[in-house]
Design an enzyme around this catalytic site. Structure first.
Site, PDB file in Angstrom:
ATOM      1  N   HIS A  76       0.845  -0.868   0.189  1.00  0.00           N
ATOM      2  CA  HIS A  76      -0.201  -0.041  -0.129  1.00  0.00           C
ATOM      3  C   HIS A  76       0.964   1.127   0.242  1.00  0.00           C
ATOM      4  O   HIS A  76       1.711   1.084   0.585  1.00  0.00           O
ATOM      5  CB  HIS A  76      -0.971  -0.098   0.931  1.00  0.00           C
ATOM      6  CG  HIS A  76      -2.329  -1.046   1.182  1.00  0.00           C
ATOM      7  ND1 HIS A  76      -3.314  -0.622   1.982  1.00  0.00           N
ATOM      8  CD2 HIS A  76      -2.369  -1.989  -0.012  1.00  0.00           C
ATOM      9  CE1 HIS A  76      -4.742  -1.330   1.039  1.00  0.00           C
ATOM     10  NE2 HIS A  76      -3.541  -2.229   0.543  1.00  0.00           N
ATOM     11  N   TYR A 204      -9.380   6.122   7.323  1.00  0.00           N
ATOM     12  CA  TYR A 204      -8.924   6.367   8.811  1.00  0.00           C
ATOM     13  C   TYR A 204     -10.383   7.302   9.304  1.00  0.00           C
ATOM     14  O   TYR A 204     -10.259   8.552   7.753  1.00  0.00           O
ATOM     15  CB  TYR A 204      -7.744   7.214   9.174  1.00  0.00           C
ATOM     16  CG  TYR A 204      -7.002   5.727   9.952  1.00  0.00           C
ATOM     17  CD1 TYR A 204      -6.005   4.974   8.603  1.00  0.00           C
ATOM     18  CD2 TYR A 204      -6.981   5.539  10.564  1.00  0.00           C
ATOM     19  CE1 TYR A 204      -4.848   4.294   8.354  1.00  0.00           C
ATOM     20  CE2 TYR A 204      -5.246   4.275  10.749  1.00  0.00           C
ATOM     21  CZ  TYR A 204      -4.959   3.649   9.944  1.00  0.00           C
ATOM     22  OH  TYR A 204      -4.187   2.731  10.061  1.00  0.00           O
ATOM     23  N   PRO A 296      -4.034   0.966  18.681  1.00  0.00           N
ATOM     24  CA  PRO A 296      -3.765   0.567  17.162  1.00  0.00           C
ATOM     25  C   PRO A 296      -3.574   1.353  16.346  1.00  0.00           C
ATOM     26  O   PRO A 296      -4.190   1.192  14.815  1.00  0.00           O
ATOM     27  CB  PRO A 296      -5.402  -1.240  17.155  1.00  0.00           C
ATOM     28  CG  PRO A 296      -5.979  -0.238  17.832  1.00  0.00           C
ATOM     29  CD  PRO A 296      -5.360   0.068  19.248  1.00  0.00           C
ATOM     30  N   LYS A 300       0.847   0.343  15.171  1.00  0.00           N
ATOM     31  CA  LYS A 300       2.097   0.119  15.657  1.00  0.00           C
ATOM     32  C   LYS A 300       2.554  -0.750  16.156  1.00  0.00           C
ATOM     33  O   LYS A 300       3.810  -1.751  16.634  1.00  0.00           O
ATOM     34  CB  LYS A 300       2.415   1.355  16.370  1.00  0.00           C
ATOM     35  CG  LYS A 300       2.958   2.637  15.439  1.00  0.00           C
ATOM     36  CD  LYS A 300       4.445   2.627  14.050  1.00  0.00           C
ATOM     37  CE  LYS A 300       4.192   3.750  13.225  1.00  0.00           C
ATOM     38  NZ  LYS A 300       3.919   2.790  11.863  1.00  0.00           N
ATOM     39  N   TYR A 388       3.944   6.787   9.973  1.00  0.00           N
ATOM     40  CA  TYR A 388       2.981   5.123   9.316  1.00  0.00           C
ATOM     41  C   TYR A 388       3.568   4.614   8.881  1.00  0.00           C
ATOM     42  O   TYR A 388       3.626   3.406   9.165  1.00  0.00           O
ATOM     43  CB  TYR A 388       2.179   6.124   7.993  1.00  0.00           C
ATOM     44  CG  TYR A 388       0.923   4.446   8.778  1.00  0.00           C
ATOM     45  CD1 TYR A 388      -0.106   5.412   9.081  1.00  0.00           C
ATOM     46  CD2 TYR A 388       0.897   4.048   7.729  1.00  0.00           C
ATOM     47  CE1 TYR A 388      -1.024   4.215   9.491  1.00  0.00           C
ATOM     48  CE2 TYR A 388      -0.628   3.122   6.964  1.00  0.00           C
ATOM     49  CZ  TYR A 388      -1.251   3.542   8.019  1.00  0.00           C
ATOM     50  OH  TYR A 388      -2.049   2.068   8.182  1.00  0.00           O
TER      51      TYR A 388
HETATM   52  P1  RFL Z   1       1.317 -11.184  21.596  1.00  0.00           P
HETATM   53  O1  RFL Z   1       1.380 -11.628  20.216  1.00  0.00           O
HETATM   54  O2  RFL Z   1      -0.038 -11.029  23.076  1.00  0.00           O
HETATM   55  O3  RFL Z   1       2.077 -13.160  22.858  1.00  0.00           O
HETATM   56  C1  RFL Z   1       2.488 -13.413  23.605  1.00  0.00           C
HETATM   57  C2  RFL Z   1       1.977 -14.456  24.030  1.00  0.00           C
HETATM   58  O4  RFL Z   1       3.036 -15.173  24.887  1.00  0.00           O
HETATM   59  C3  RFL Z   1       1.622 -16.539  25.564  1.00  0.00           C
HETATM   60  N1  RFL Z   1       1.958 -15.832  26.933  1.00  0.00           N
HETATM   61  C4  RFL Z   1       2.054 -17.238  27.849  1.00  0.00           C
HETATM   62  N2  RFL Z   1       3.148 -18.483  27.112  1.00  0.00           N
HETATM   63  C5  RFL Z   1       3.627 -19.371  28.049  1.00  0.00           C
HETATM   64  N3  RFL Z   1       3.815 -18.686  29.853  1.00  0.00           N
HETATM   65  C6  RFL Z   1       3.005 -17.388  30.224  1.00  0.00           C
HETATM   66  N4  RFL Z   1       2.537 -17.325  31.147  1.00  0.00           N
HETATM   67  C7  RFL Z   1       2.472 -16.841  28.928  1.00  0.00           C
HETATM   68  N5  RFL Z   1       1.468 -16.114  29.063  1.00  0.00           N
HETATM   69  C8  RFL Z   1       1.476 -15.432  27.829  1.00  0.00           C
HETATM   70  C9  RFL Z   1      -0.195 -16.379  25.171  1.00  0.00           C
HETATM   71  O5  RFL Z   1      -0.627 -16.793  25.236  1.00  0.00           O
HETATM   72  C10 RFL Z   1       0.640 -15.548  23.538  1.00  0.00           C
HETATM   73  O6  RFL Z   1       1.260 -16.271  22.644  1.00  0.00           O
HETATM   74  O7  RFL Z   1       2.240 -10.357  21.938  1.00  0.00           O
HETATM   75  P2  RFL Z   1       3.951 -10.253  21.360  1.00  0.00           P
HETATM   76  O8  RFL Z   1       4.315 -11.743  20.719  1.00  0.00           O
HETATM   77  O9  RFL Z   1       4.868  -9.097  21.768  1.00  0.00           O
HETATM   78  O10 RFL Z   1       3.020  -9.623  19.858  1.00  0.00           O
HETATM   79  C11 RFL Z   1       2.488  -8.222  19.737  1.00  0.00           C
HETATM   80  C12 RFL Z   1       1.028  -8.263  18.790  1.00  0.00           C
HETATM   81  O11 RFL Z   1       0.268  -9.439  19.436  1.00  0.00           O
HETATM   82  C13 RFL Z   1       0.167  -6.907  19.144  1.00  0.00           C
HETATM   83  O12 RFL Z   1       1.492  -5.914  19.380  1.00  0.00           O
HETATM   84  C14 RFL Z   1      -0.482  -7.191  18.223  1.00  0.00           C
HETATM   85  O13 RFL Z   1      -1.465  -7.620  17.560  1.00  0.00           O
HETATM   86  C15 RFL Z   1      -1.208  -5.757  18.687  1.00  0.00           C
HETATM   87  N6  RFL Z   1      -2.943  -5.548  18.310  1.00  0.00           N
HETATM   88  C16 RFL Z   1      -3.073  -4.984  17.238  1.00  0.00           C
HETATM   89  N7  RFL Z   1      -1.845  -4.163  17.075  1.00  0.00           N
HETATM   90  C17 RFL Z   1      -1.645  -3.120  15.278  1.00  0.00           C
HETATM   91  O14 RFL Z   1      -0.523  -2.970  15.300  1.00  0.00           O
HETATM   92  N8  RFL Z   1      -2.736  -3.749  14.693  1.00  0.00           N
HETATM   93  C18 RFL Z   1      -4.156  -3.935  15.443  1.00  0.00           C
HETATM   94  O15 RFL Z   1      -5.189  -4.471  14.833  1.00  0.00           O
HETATM   95  C19 RFL Z   1      -4.100  -4.788  16.641  1.00  0.00           C
HETATM   96  N9  RFL Z   1      -5.393  -5.626  16.808  1.00  0.00           N
HETATM   97  C20 RFL Z   1      -3.868  -5.985  18.933  1.00  0.00           C
HETATM   98  C21 RFL Z   1      -5.275  -6.270  18.656  1.00  0.00           C
HETATM   99  C22 RFL Z   1      -3.636  -7.300  20.358  1.00  0.00           C
HETATM  100  C23 RFL Z   1      -4.866  -7.820  20.710  1.00  0.00           C
HETATM  101  N10 RFL Z   1      -4.669  -7.922  22.230  1.00  0.00           N
HETATM  102  C24 RFL Z   1      -3.794  -7.827  22.674  1.00  0.00           C
HETATM  103  C25 RFL Z   1      -5.839  -8.804  22.785  1.00  0.00           C
HETATM  104  C26 RFL Z   1      -6.437  -7.401  18.966  1.00  0.00           C
HETATM  105  C27 RFL Z   1      -5.850  -7.349  20.103  1.00  0.00           C
HETATM  106  C28 RFL Z   1      -7.207  -8.662  20.331  1.00  0.00           C
HETATM  107  C1  PHB Z   2      -6.024  -3.927  10.785  1.00  0.00           C
HETATM  108  O1  PHB Z   2      -5.808  -4.375   9.641  1.00  0.00           O
HETATM  109  O2  PHB Z   2      -6.195  -5.118  11.910  1.00  0.00           O
HETATM  110  C2  PHB Z   2      -5.436  -2.309  11.598  1.00  0.00           C
HETATM  111  C3  PHB Z   2      -5.636  -1.698  10.076  1.00  0.00           C
HETATM  112  C4  PHB Z   2      -4.579  -0.769  10.503  1.00  0.00           C
HETATM  113  C5  PHB Z   2      -4.549  -0.594  11.801  1.00  0.00           C
HETATM  114  C6  PHB Z   2      -5.040  -0.938  13.480  1.00  0.00           C
HETATM  115  C7  PHB Z   2      -5.743  -2.092  12.706  1.00  0.00           C
HETATM  116  O3  PHB Z   2      -4.263   1.162  12.539  1.00  0.00           O
END
Ligand code: RFL
Ligand code: PHB
Length: 410
Positions: A76, A204, A296, A300, A388
């Protein structure tokens, strides 16, 4: 009887941070064990982020897991910002000397990394209980239980990649850690649907009814979000109510193009800014969501997890291949510099585009003026665009590290 295992790095958590670290260490010939409390199926099905910065794509390439990404990732070059019923395009590539972002779901990144891990037959423990990290200021080890069997993993380092609710950060003595936090008074209700995206680029939306985001996973799968009060529950939102509210926040043209359909996933995520300082405690490193959370809005979260791992993998490779502790000693400071910039950007985007119940009419007017300034000024747009697409970071090249004599690797 306790089973005892020995390794160099014990990785706690099989999210993108833990899996990517594992893959990069494997590529460099450094032994590690990955320990995850959830099942592999659960981990590979979680729906989360969708946008990769170029530096994250490059890292996945370095890890050798970019085949699907190259085939299915959507480059993109711009995003749209909709305000006052009018769309404004931010030409990311033109404003950042050709940089771009790639639409490729975190779910796919996770699956690709888990697949590579399976292929390489690397040691992983899923569905474990009672994970504990011990003696990380000295000779660290990790204990856990799987299917009634107790395990002890002796290691040189522990990588705490266990997310916001993990055990690693919680195990650090209170006088050695400082946390910074901001909780926002709303969440994002997200749905995934097998319908074509409303537009070729992300939109957005800043509207009087609150923020919305039109995103996608492919040309046939869309991801949409709505700002909702924290008191709302997923059950309050039928698909029909979601689509109606999204239309209320969109412009006329987008409403005409919007294809609706049944949701295949629906969830509410609260928004939070959170930073831990430092990110290293002796031989325990925190990486990704274990160390920091961003709302989010700036896309980032996943990218910050990847940049932490770029620094951590490089530091560990430098240590094992080269005998130098420089990367390890600099890890926390280097990560935090980038983390705070991403925190600032995510906080700023969140403030600019969301409605806050407590804001006065004056506050709203100021925000509108700020948005009008950003959209009407090349300097303003450039500020948004360069944040971004992802701020740069410097790393020693893996090839340069390999040239140095091997001291610690056995
Ligand atoms: P993760 O992906 O949370 O992975 C951590 C892993 O550790 C495990 N864990 C354990 N394992 C062993 N022993 C324990 N005691 C443990 N406790 C926990 C968990 O089960 C899991 O598998 O962290 P990581 O790898 O640092 O990755 C970070 C990303 O996942 C995160 O920054 C993003 O997904 C944040 N986030 C979003 N970011 C965006 O940029 N755009 C989004 O749209 C977006 N949507 C989200 C999100 C995070 C969410 N969370 C945390 C609830 C939506 C959700 C619902
Ligand atoms: C997503 O596609 O999940 C998404 C994209 C951009 C954002 C947050 C989430 O800023």
């Amino acid at each position: 009887m306790m089973e005892i295992l020995n390794t160099k790095v014990a990785i706690i958590g099989s999210g993108p941070a833990g899996l990517l670290l594992g893959q990069l260490l494997y590529k460099a010939g450094i032994e590690h064990i990955l320990i995850e409390q959830r099942s592999a199926d659960y981990v590979s099905a979680r729906i989360r982020a969708g946008i990769l910065e170029q530096v994250s794509v490059d890292l996945l390439k370095q890890a050798g897991v970019d085949q699907q990404l190259n085939e299915l990732g959507l480059p993109h070059h711009g995003i749209e910002i909709l305000t006052n019923g009018e769309k404004h395009r931010i030409d990311l590539s033109a404003l950042t000397h050709g940089k771009q972002v790639t639409v490729y779901g975190q779910t796919e990144v996770t699956k690709d990394l888990m697949h590579a891990r399976d292929e390489a037959k690397l040691t992983s423990f899923y569905e474990v209980n009672d994970v504990k990290v011990h003696e990380f200021y000295d000779l660290p080890y990790v204990t856990f239980n799987k299917d009634g069997q107790e395990y002890r993993v002796n290691c040189d380092f522990i990588a705490g990649c266990d997310g916001y609710h993990g055990v690693c950060r919680a195990s650090v003595p209170a006088d050695k850690i400082k946390t910074f936090e901001k909780v926002y008074p709303f969440g994002w209700l997200g749905i995934l649907a097998d319908v074509p995206p409303v537009s070729d680029e992300l939109i957005y939306v800043q509207s009087e009814r609150g923020f919305a985001l039109c995103s996608m996973r492919s040309s046939t799968r869309s991801r949409y979000y709505l700002q909702v009060p924290l008191t709302d529950k997923v059950e309050d939102w039928s698909d029909e109510r979601f689509w109606d509210e999204l239309k209320n926040r969109l412009d006329k043209e987008s409403c005409e193009h919007l294809v609706t359909g049944p949701s295949i996933e629906k969830s509410i995520a609260p928004l939070r800014s959170f930073v831990t300082e430092p990110m290293r405690f002796g031989n325990l490193f925190l990486a990704g969501d274990a160390a920091h959370i961003v709302p989010p809005t700036g896309a980032k979260g996943l990218n910050l997890a990847a940049s932490d791992i770029a620094y951590l993998s490089s530091a560990l490779i430098e240590y094992y291949l080269n005998g130098s502790k420089q990367g390890i000693d600099e890890y926390s400071e280097k990560c935090l510099k980038r983390v705070w910039k991403a925190e600032r950007f995510s906080w700023w985007m969140t403030h600019l585009l969301h409605r806050f119940e407590t804001e006065s009419e004056f506050d709203i007017k100021i925000k509108q003026a700020e948005l009008a300034y950003i959209l009407g000024s090349e300097a303003g747009q450039t500020t948004l665009a360069e944040n971004y697409v992802g701020l740069p970071y410097e790393l020693k090249k893996f090839d340069e590290l390999k040239k140095v004599s091997i001291k610690y690797a056995t």
